[in-house]
Design an enzyme around this catalytic site. Sequence first.
Site, mmCIF file in Angstrom:
data_model
loop_
_atom_site.group_PDB
_atom_site.id
_atom_site.type_symbol
_atom_site.label_atom_id
_atom_site.label_comp_id
_atom_site.label_asym_id
_atom_site.label_seq_id
_atom_site.Cartn_x
_atom_site.Cartn_y
_atom_site.Cartn_z
ATOM 1 C CG HIS A 103 0.500 11.197 -11.893
ATOM 2 N ND1 HIS A 103 0.596 9.946 -12.422
ATOM 3 C CD2 HIS A 103 -0.639 11.185 -11.139
ATOM 4 C CE1 HIS A 103 -0.430 9.200 -12.014
ATOM 5 N NE2 HIS A 103 -1.200 9.938 -11.253
ATOM 6 C CG ASN A 123 -2.988 0.135 -24.080
ATOM 7 O OD1 ASN A 123 -2.066 -0.538 -24.506
ATOM 8 N ND2 ASN A 123 -3.004 0.665 -22.861
ATOM 9 C CB CYS A 179 12.452 25.940 -0.661
ATOM 10 S SG CYS A 179 11.093 27.119 -0.519
ATOM 11 C CB CYS A 223 11.919 28.143 3.747
ATOM 12 S SG CYS A 223 12.032 26.450 3.124
ATOM 13 C CD GLN A 258 -2.188 7.813 -15.517
ATOM 14 O OE1 GLN A 258 -1.926 7.136 -14.538
ATOM 15 N NE2 GLN A 258 -2.565 7.293 -16.650
ATOM 16 C CG ASN A 259 2.261 10.901 -20.053
ATOM 17 O OD1 ASN A 259 2.212 9.877 -19.370
ATOM 18 N ND2 ASN A 259 1.909 10.938 -21.310
ATOM 19 N NE ARG A 261 11.010 8.839 -15.027
ATOM 20 C CZ ARG A 261 9.760 8.951 -14.601
ATOM 21 N NH1 ARG A 261 9.519 9.122 -13.320
ATOM 22 N NH2 ARG A 261 8.761 8.894 -15.427
ATOM 23 C CB THR A 270 -3.123 4.962 -18.801
ATOM 24 O OG1 THR A 270 -2.960 4.688 -17.412
ATOM 25 C CG2 THR A 270 -4.592 5.046 -19.125
HETATM 26 P P1 NAD Z 1 2.304 2.441 -17.660
HETATM 27 O O1 NAD Z 1 3.767 2.370 -17.956
HETATM 28 O O2 NAD Z 1 1.768 1.748 -16.485
HETATM 29 O O3 NAD Z 1 1.486 1.859 -18.904
HETATM 30 C C1 NAD Z 1 1.712 2.282 -20.215
HETATM 31 C C2 NAD Z 1 0.579 1.787 -21.089
HETATM 32 O O4 NAD Z 1 0.816 2.292 -22.399
HETATM 33 C C3 NAD Z 1 0.477 0.276 -21.204
HETATM 34 O O5 NAD Z 1 -0.862 -0.129 -21.004
HETATM 35 C C4 NAD Z 1 0.934 -0.009 -22.643
HETATM 36 O O6 NAD Z 1 0.269 -1.122 -23.204
HETATM 37 C C5 NAD Z 1 0.529 1.271 -23.333
HETATM 38 N N1 NAD Z 1 1.277 1.587 -24.535
HETATM 39 C C6 NAD Z 1 2.554 1.266 -24.868
HETATM 40 N N2 NAD Z 1 2.868 1.770 -26.073
HETATM 41 C C7 NAD Z 1 1.763 2.435 -26.520
HETATM 42 C C8 NAD Z 1 1.472 3.184 -27.692
HETATM 43 N N3 NAD Z 1 2.374 3.346 -28.653
HETATM 44 N N4 NAD Z 1 0.246 3.732 -27.817
HETATM 45 C C9 NAD Z 1 -0.696 3.576 -26.850
HETATM 46 N N5 NAD Z 1 -0.465 2.868 -25.717
HETATM 47 C C10 NAD Z 1 0.750 2.317 -25.561
HETATM 48 O O7 NAD Z 1 1.948 3.985 -17.692
HETATM 49 P P2 NAD Z 1 0.832 4.824 -16.904
HETATM 50 O O8 NAD Z 1 -0.451 4.049 -16.897
HETATM 51 O O9 NAD Z 1 0.870 6.179 -17.474
HETATM 52 O O10 NAD Z 1 1.297 4.884 -15.378
HETATM 53 C C11 NAD Z 1 2.621 4.995 -15.025
HETATM 54 C C12 NAD Z 1 3.036 6.156 -14.170
HETATM 55 O O11 NAD Z 1 4.317 6.447 -14.662
HETATM 56 C C13 NAD Z 1 2.268 7.432 -14.274
HETATM 57 O O12 NAD Z 1 2.109 7.875 -12.981
HETATM 58 C C14 NAD Z 1 3.193 8.434 -14.997
HETATM 59 O O13 NAD Z 1 3.261 9.645 -14.268
HETATM 60 C C15 NAD Z 1 4.561 7.801 -14.935
HETATM 61 N N6 NAD Z 1 5.342 7.816 -16.194
HETATM 62 C C16 NAD Z 1 5.320 8.911 -17.003
HETATM 63 C C17 NAD Z 1 6.054 8.905 -18.173
HETATM 64 C C18 NAD Z 1 6.024 10.142 -19.037
HETATM 65 O O14 NAD Z 1 5.849 11.235 -18.511
HETATM 66 N N7 NAD Z 1 6.172 10.001 -20.360
HETATM 67 C C19 NAD Z 1 6.787 7.784 -18.548
HETATM 68 C C20 NAD Z 1 6.801 6.680 -17.695
HETATM 69 C C21 NAD Z 1 6.056 6.707 -16.518
#
Ligand code: NAD
Length: 275
Positions: A129, A239, A171, A174, A109-110, A77, A214
């Site tokens: 996160h 969204n 780590c 430790c 959350q990313n 990832r 999200t």
């Molecule tokens: P999710 O995958 O649950 O939802 C993604 C949302 O983004 C959906 O509602 C979708 O309709 C919307 N979306 C798709 N394309 C879009 C765009 N171009 N513009 C705006 N919105 C768009 O993601 P989440 O709610 O962030 O939760 C998932 C978990 O996954 C989080 O905890 C996160 O840490 C992790 N995650 C992170 C990444 C990253 O860091 N890029 C990627 C995948 C998952």
Amino acid sequence: MQTPHQQLDALLTELDPKKSLVFLTGAGVSAESGIPTFRGKGGYWTVGSKVYQPQQMATWLNFEKQPREVWRWYLYRRGVCRAGAPNAAHRALVELERARPAVFHLITQNIDGLHRIAGNSADRTYEIHGTGEEMRCAERCTDARYPIPEGVKDKAQDDPLPDAEYALLCCPRCGGLARPHVLWFDEYYEEELYRSNTAMIAAHTASVMVVAGTSGATSLPVQAVTVALKAGAVLIDINPNPNPFRELADQYYRGLSLRGSATEWMPEVVQRLKG
Ligand code: NAD
């Protein structure tokens, strides 16, 4: 009937200039940088003949059972994230922080680090996160976070994690096993690790809460939005797809759902908030 642009103008005029501008971003904001969302295609992971969903891979219980496989998944990832560059939505948020530094807050959350790479400050970006670029002690001898050692390479789907690289994932304090610095589905938010209280305090003082990309499947984002609404904030959801924040924004007299992508709408919203 007003256009969404006119509705935005109407909602975002006469905000209290001392109150916070709070942004809450999810995987959708990075989708246009080429990083797949969890609910989109490519979220799963195969170990032998077993197919895992992210909700099964990203848990402490799974890490205890197969730490090497979990590391391999995160290194895969990390490679996907590193191949992506900030897009217009990330850049707009940097512009806004520079224009309104005293009231700007970004809850994300990313774990891809793209907000920080684009130029948002560590001080005002709450990575609730964690981040895929760091690790910490799995036994929690300390809460210190460390960069993943340079000798550990990103992985393609079928690449093994060689012994020499796995040995580096320990780590520095430790010598025990290290883990990715991310919040897993069977863990809880903590201020020390994820600045979750700071994020909630920002939500309490919001004049506007902009939720972008999200699905609302995790708890803190839902709580932060609830708190902001109780404080009387304007709610904007960006969204292209239905989600719980869109429903809320559509029902709320100070809410607006912008039905399109983050790169289409975030610059528009930011333009009106720059002051
Ligand atoms: P999710 O995958 O649950 O939802 C993604 C949302 O983004 C959906 O509602 C979708 O309709 C919307 N979306 C798709 N394309 C879009 C765009 N171009 N513009 C705006 N919105 C768009 O993601 P989440 O709610 O962030 O939760 C998932 C978990 O996954 C989080 O905890 C996160 O840490 C992790 N995650 C992170 C990444 C990253 O860091 N890029 C990627 C995948 C998952």
